[in-house]
Design a protein around this motif. Structure first.
Motif, PDB file in Angstrom:
ATOM      1  N   GLN A 119       2.381   5.113  -1.068  1.00  0.00           N
ATOM      2  CA  GLN A 119       2.603   5.911   0.138  1.00  0.00           C
ATOM      3  C   GLN A 119       3.793   5.395   0.937  1.00  0.00           C
ATOM      4  O   GLN A 119       4.597   6.185   1.438  1.00  0.00           O
ATOM      5  CB  GLN A 119       1.333   5.909   0.996  1.00  0.00           C
ATOM      6  N   ALA A 120       3.903   4.091   1.046  1.00  0.00           N
ATOM      7  CA  ALA A 120       5.039   3.527   1.768  1.00  0.00           C
ATOM      8  C   ALA A 120       6.354   3.909   1.089  1.00  0.00           C
ATOM      9  O   ALA A 120       7.349   4.216   1.750  1.00  0.00           O
ATOM     10  CB  ALA A 120       4.899   2.008   1.846  1.00  0.00           C
ATOM     11  N   ASP A 131      -4.868   3.430   3.292  1.00  0.00           N
ATOM     12  CA  ASP A 131      -5.206   3.072   1.916  1.00  0.00           C
ATOM     13  C   ASP A 131      -5.621   1.614   1.805  1.00  0.00           C
ATOM     14  O   ASP A 131      -6.517   1.275   1.024  1.00  0.00           O
ATOM     15  CB  ASP A 131      -4.012   3.356   1.012  1.00  0.00           C
ATOM     16  N   SER A 162      -2.357   3.821  -3.996  1.00  0.00           N
ATOM     17  CA  SER A 162      -1.993   4.827  -3.006  1.00  0.00           C
ATOM     18  C   SER A 162      -1.256   4.207  -1.825  1.00  0.00           C
ATOM     19  O   SER A 162      -0.278   4.767  -1.326  1.00  0.00           O
ATOM     20  CB  SER A 162      -3.248   5.560  -2.521  1.00  0.00           C
ATOM     21  N   GLY A 163      -1.719   3.042  -1.363  1.00  0.00           N
ATOM     22  CA  GLY A 163      -1.087   2.400  -0.216  1.00  0.00           C
ATOM     23  C   GLY A 163       0.342   1.980  -0.503  1.00  0.00           C
ATOM     24  O   GLY A 163       1.260   2.248   0.280  1.00  0.00           O
ATOM     25  N   ALA A 207      -0.754   9.227  -2.977  1.00  0.00           N
ATOM     26  CA  ALA A 207       0.232   8.517  -2.158  1.00  0.00           C
ATOM     27  C   ALA A 207       1.193   9.437  -1.434  1.00  0.00           C
ATOM     28  O   ALA A 207       1.713   9.095  -0.366  1.00  0.00           O
ATOM     29  CB  ALA A 207       1.017   7.537  -3.038  1.00  0.00           C
ATOM     30  N   SER A 224      -0.208   4.002   4.996  1.00  0.00           N
ATOM     31  CA  SER A 224      -0.590   3.069   3.946  1.00  0.00           C
ATOM     32  C   SER A 224      -1.640   2.086   4.466  1.00  0.00           C
ATOM     33  O   SER A 224      -2.385   1.490   3.679  1.00  0.00           O
ATOM     34  CB  SER A 224       0.639   2.312   3.423  1.00  0.00           C
TER      35      SER A 224
END
Length: 412
Positions: free
Chosen positions: A67-68, A357, A63-64, A118, A354
């Motif tokens: 997400q970015a 996460d 997810s981190g 994300a 992020s």
């Protein structure tokens, strides 16, 4: 904020806020697709706290990183398509969980659900910033946070209740159905998420490199803030019930109820925080609330409070942390708008969140080892320390940004 959303009719504001709140609640529900089923999964596959916690580490690592990247997709392709892709990943993750036959498949479930998760923060906050009027932004962020807490609060009851009655595989299928309903809702009202007339999606503000925001110190400080507070939250989310059961001798249902009290307290705090955020001084609100939450966590670590007071103290920690939520989101917005304007909402929110996460990915690794070693009180001390350090990052962001008064000022 640009003037595009300044004169939005209240009814349209309400519709946008409600739709984004609904899908955000589903994303938080899927944070807890796996943890409520841990007792069943640990027995089924012979797993320790540390190994089963690895599923959530995979979730938040994916997810981190995602997400970015998702922030760039939102800036380029718009929120509706990206959100639909995220919910589709949730459906696939739940269906895969229902058929899981090994621990590696559980890790894959965590990764697929993390990929779905994300997209939500960069997409949600881009929509709210572009489509909701400035005077109602504080309340929009409050509803956004409140819906997330309600998703968290629903998941343990929903998943555990169905698993108890019909088995954990049926619970996974029920979660898939919930995501299907959310996808239908999103597609039915996707017109609310279309960019305002005259808006042009740019890869970057005029003359700026797409990654120029990484050179701005307040953006990194916001990232650090999210990393710290969510590492603390990850410890509470995953281990509060067994900690309380061990330290205070509460029966398992009462210990689990204390976690629910924390989440519901957080929801109430977020609702109040939307009003306080309109007054400005976001960094000071954050510092005061997180300081109080850290003190309550230290009090719990001592083992002194009577058992009857534990749900009240947990609700207090959740409430104080929740009050800080809308101010936190507006502080990030100031960091984004102050230099780059609305064209960079997606990528800045994606990068900063992020950190959330990253903290949630690290929490099971650090605090799972304490739990396996029978050192529950140290987990609570660690939570307090993380919240204390987070205060300094929030105050640091406030010092670097121009003074603002209220949500109106923060929206310019």
């Amino acid at each position: 904020m640009s003037t595009l959303a300044l004169d939005t009719p209240p009814r349209r504001d309400l519709a946008v806020i409600t739709l984004i709140g609904a899908v955000h609640g589903v994303s938080h529900f899927f944070h807890l697709l796996l943890p409520p089923l841990f007792p069943w999964l640990m027995g089924e596959f012979g797993l320790s706290f540390t190994r089963i916690g690895l599923t959530m580490t995979v979730f938040f690592v994916v997810s981190g990183v995602g997400q970015a990247a998702a922030g760039f997709l939102v800036d380029r392709w718009g929120a509706a398509r990206v959100l639909a892709g995220g919910i589709t990943c949730f459906i696939l993750a739940a269906l895969l969980l229902a058929t899981a036959a090994s621990f590696p498949v559980l890790l894959l479930v965590g990764g697929l659900a993390g990929l779905g998760n994300a997209v939500f923060h960069p997409a949600d906050f881009t929509v709210l910033n572009r489509h909701v009027s400035s005077p109602r932004l504080g309340h929009a962020f409050s509803v956004h946070g409140l819906s997330g807490n309600l998703g968290w609060a629903l998941a343990p009851v929903f998943m555990t209740g169905i698993a108890t009655l019909a088995g954990w595989r049926v619970a996974a299928l029920a979660a898939a159905l919930l995501a299907v309903l959310a996808l239908g809702l999103l597609l039915s009202f996707r017109h609310l998420l279309a960019d305002p007339p005259g808006h042009s999606r740019k890869a970057a503000p005029q003359g700026e490199h797409p990654l120029a925001f990484l050179t701005v110190l307040p953006v990194w400080m916001c990232f650090a803030f999210f990393f710290l507070i969510t590492t603390a939250f990850g410890a509470i989310q995953n281990y509060a019930a067994p900690i309380i059961e061990h330290l205070y001798g509460l029966a398992r249902p009462l210990a689990a109820g204390s976690l629910s009290a924390y989440l519901l307290g957080g929801a109430g705090g977020i609702a109040l925080g939307g009003f306080l955020a309109k007054k400005g001084e976001h960094d000071r609100i954050i510092a005061l609330m997180l300081g109080g939450a850290a003190l309550l966590a230290l009090l719990l670590a001592t083992g002194w409070p009577p058992a009857w007071s534990i749900p009240v103290l947990m609700a207090g920690i959740g409430f104080l942390t929740g009050v800080a939520g809308p101010s936190r989101d507006l502080l990030v917005r100031r960091a984004a708008v102050g230099r780059f304007g609305e064209a960079a909402y997606g990528r800045i929110y994606g990068f900063v969140y992020s950190g959330l996460d990253a903290g949630l990915a690290l929490a099971p690794l650090i605090f799972g080892a304490f739990m396996d070693g029978g050192q529950e009180s140290r987990v609570l001390v660690g939570i307090a320390l993380l919240q204390g350090v987070a205060i300094f990052t929030a105050l640091g962001v406030g010092r670097y940004l121009p003074a603002q008064s209220g949500s109106q000022g923060a929206s310019r």
